[in-house]
Design a protein around this motif. Structure first.
Motif, PDB file in Angstrom:
ATOM      1  N   UNK A  22      -5.963  -0.130   6.474  1.00  0.00           N
ATOM      2  CA  UNK A  22      -5.023  -0.228   5.365  1.00  0.00           C
ATOM      3  C   UNK A  22      -5.423  -1.446   4.546  1.00  0.00           C
ATOM      4  N   UNK A  23      -5.347  -1.309   3.227  1.00  0.00           N
ATOM      5  CA  UNK A  23      -5.868  -2.330   2.314  1.00  0.00           C
ATOM      6  C   UNK A  23      -4.704  -3.014   1.589  1.00  0.00           C
ATOM      7  N   UNK A  24      -4.700  -4.334   1.652  1.00  0.00           N
ATOM      8  CA  UNK A  24      -3.613  -5.128   1.101  1.00  0.00           C
ATOM      9  C   UNK A  24      -4.134  -5.969  -0.054  1.00  0.00           C
TER      10      UNK A  24
ATOM     11  N   UNK B 195      -9.814  -9.531  -3.990  1.00  0.00           N
ATOM     12  CA  UNK B 195      -8.573 -10.115  -3.486  1.00  0.00           C
ATOM     13  C   UNK B 195      -7.948  -9.268  -2.380  1.00  0.00           C
ATOM     14  N   UNK B 196      -8.676  -8.261  -1.892  1.00  0.00           N
ATOM     15  CA  UNK B 196      -8.121  -7.311  -0.928  1.00  0.00           C
ATOM     16  C   UNK B 196      -8.395  -7.756   0.508  1.00  0.00           C
ATOM     17  N   UNK B 197      -7.352  -7.682   1.332  1.00  0.00           N
ATOM     18  CA  UNK B 197      -7.474  -7.880   2.770  1.00  0.00           C
ATOM     19  C   UNK B 197      -7.371  -6.514   3.440  1.00  0.00           C
ATOM     20  N   UNK B 198      -8.308  -6.200   4.321  1.00  0.00           N
ATOM     21  CA  UNK B 198      -8.302  -4.926   5.025  1.00  0.00           C
ATOM     22  C   UNK B 198      -7.893  -5.149   6.475  1.00  0.00           C
TER      23      UNK B 198
ATOM     24  N   UNK C 260       0.832  -1.199   0.000  1.00  0.00           N
ATOM     25  CA  UNK C 260       0.000   0.000   0.000  1.00  0.00           C
ATOM     26  C   UNK C 260       0.871   1.256   0.000  1.00  0.00           C
ATOM     27  N   UNK C 261       0.310   2.426  -0.297  1.00  0.00           N
ATOM     28  CA  UNK C 261       1.103   3.659  -0.295  1.00  0.00           C
ATOM     29  C   UNK C 261       1.843   3.841   1.032  1.00  0.00           C
ATOM     30  N   UNK C 262       3.090   4.332   0.935  1.00  0.00           N
ATOM     31  CA  UNK C 262       3.925   4.591   2.114  1.00  0.00           C
ATOM     32  C   UNK C 262       4.211   3.322   2.908  1.00  0.00           C
ATOM     33  N   UNK C 263       4.221   2.181   2.234  1.00  0.00           N
ATOM     34  CA  UNK C 263       4.530   0.926   2.904  1.00  0.00           C
ATOM     35  C   UNK C 263       5.590   0.140   2.172  1.00  0.00           C
TER      36      UNK C 263
END
Length: 442
Positions: free
Chosen positions: A381-383, A419-422, A355-358
């Motif tokens: 945050x979304x992965x 496919x997103x993990x939050x 994710x952004x800034x990660x």
């Protein structure tokens, strides 16, 4: 690559780690340990104006001699250096046995320009080796291929007396072959006097430079193939960098962070970024460009996320101590590595877009994925690519659970795909330099 693609073993495709070509030395420990200490120390600590002070200020040998005559590091305690390095989370260390000014910290039989002939009166390299081994750190030597003091080293456009036309004319007949023999002899001393040496950090070649009246030096001048062969015979497992212009074990980007895993000729290579605390390698008293501990941890993480190491430099004072500012920085980094170290040791690149800034790092042995958050988001945050892939999540520094939701459980985010993990994070940013979420994969 599809997010749900898998390897032949059924693991997600992004867990496949690029494999650099086999190198002559034993690199397994190097790519596991990830974080090392660089130490630049010599008589240039006395002027305290950067380790290239002789070059920058074009100081003649006679004027530079005062630093040799007054070098007396009475507070030198390599055991204290080693403790500081180990407590910072460093796993190996490299010390300058000789820098470009030609001064040697060891008792070379081939020159009088050495620590034993200064007021220090002793070999300073041996106690360093013993102290760092006692702390469980691997040990390496930096050795300069350049030598502005040696009478056979040809004057070129980097030499401190490059603009002294009378000096250039008087020394026009210098034979670099004679210097190459000296270089080989000193490296043999380093490889035979101090037991097993884990790294030899050669520095540096510049055959691509041309000043018209002189050209830069490279492997033909150093007789690098002969040099490397002698090193390998004496220390078969040693790691050698690429700065002799002969490809060996690892590459060394300096004072920059690569944008991705370093490749050469289309192949991934083993690499280590060498970085300073304040832009200077040697002790530089009035330099105030100190990097924050947070930035330095981010640089460590950024390198590991791209398959690389960090070699972080300290320049001790003329009395032989680490500057208090350096000690405070190392201590702050050490508090981070104490609780977050397993997100870098043994870790490497993960083939997922963070994710952004990660930044992601991945440990192939434990099959754990680490999310490093350089900026703290609000609550979630979304992965992408991790839905259904994570069995458990926690903040690494305190092992507190981080709740997670995939698309089937949580529909509040229209931009989240199937496919997103939050992850649901606390509103308050954890009090650690770089917060890390540890993800246990299914």
């Amino acid at each position: 690559m599809a997010a749900d693609a898998t390897t032949s073993t059924g693991d997600p495709a992004w867990t496949a780690v690029p494999q650099p070509a086999q190198t002559p030395g034993q690199t397994e420990w190097f790519v596991r340990d990830r974080f090392g200490l660089f130490v630049h120390w010599g008589i240039y600590a006395l002027p305290a104006r950067h380790e290239w002070v002789k070059n920058r200020e074009q100081i003649a040998d006679a004027d530079y001699q005062k630093y040799f005559e007054h070098f007396d590091p009475d507070l030198y305690d390599p055991a204290a250096w080693a403790r500081a390095a180990r407590q910072a989370g460093m796993r190996y260390a490299v010390l300058t046995s000789k820098h470009h000014d030609g001064f040697c910290l060891f008792d070379s039989a081939l020159t009088d320009y050495k620590a034993t002939r200064t007021p220090a009166g002793r070999d300073l390299l041996g106690p360093f080796v013993e102290a760092f081994r006692a702390e469980g750190l691997k040990v390496g030597f930096y050795y300069s291929l350049i030598d502005w003091h040696h009478p056979a080293f040809p004057v070129d456009g980097l030499h401190p007396q490059r603009d002294d036309l009378a000096y250039r004319e008087a020394n026009a007949g210098r034979d670099v072959r004679e210097y190459a023999d000296y270089l080989l002899g000193q490296v043999r001393e380093l490889m035979t006097r101090y037991g097993k040496i884990d790294i030899l950090w050669l520095d540096f070649s510049y055959s691509d430079r041309d000043w018209g009246w002189s050209k830069g030096k490279g492997k033909a001048d150093w007789q690098s193939e002969r040099l490397i062969a002698a090193i390998r015979e004496l220390q078969p497992d040693i790691l050698i960098n690429n700065r002799s212009e002969v490809e060996q074990d690892f590459h060394t980007p300096e004072q920059l962070q690569p944008r991705a895993w370093l490749h050469v000729d289309g192949r991934p290579v083993i690499w280590e970024a060498c970085q300073t605390l304040n832009g200077s390698w040697g002790y530089d008293r009035d330099n105030l460009d100190w990097k924050s501990p947070q930035l330095l941890v981010q640089m460590l993480v950024d390198g590991v996320s791209k398959g690389g190491n960090l070699l972080l430099n300290v320049g001790p004072t003329g009395r032989g101590e680490f500057d208090p500012r350096a000690l405070r920085t190392l201590a702050a980094i050490g508090e981070w590595t104490r609780v977050n170290g397993r997100s870098v040791y043994g870790c490497t690149r993960a083939g997922l877009t963070p994710p952004p800034d990660g930044r992601y790092t991945y440990n192939p042995e434990t099959r754990r994925l680490y999310l490093h958050l350089f900026a703290w988001p609000f609550k979630h945050v979304h992965l992408d690519g991790l839905a259904g892939r994570v069995a458990y999540a926690q903040l690494l520094h305190d092992a507190s659970e981080v709740r997670s939701f995939d698309f089937a459980q949580h529909h509040r985010y229209p931009t989240a795909g199937q496919d997103t993990l939050t992850l649901e994070l606390p509103v308050q940013r954890p009090d650690t330099l770089v917060p890390v979420v540890e993800l246990f994969l299914r």
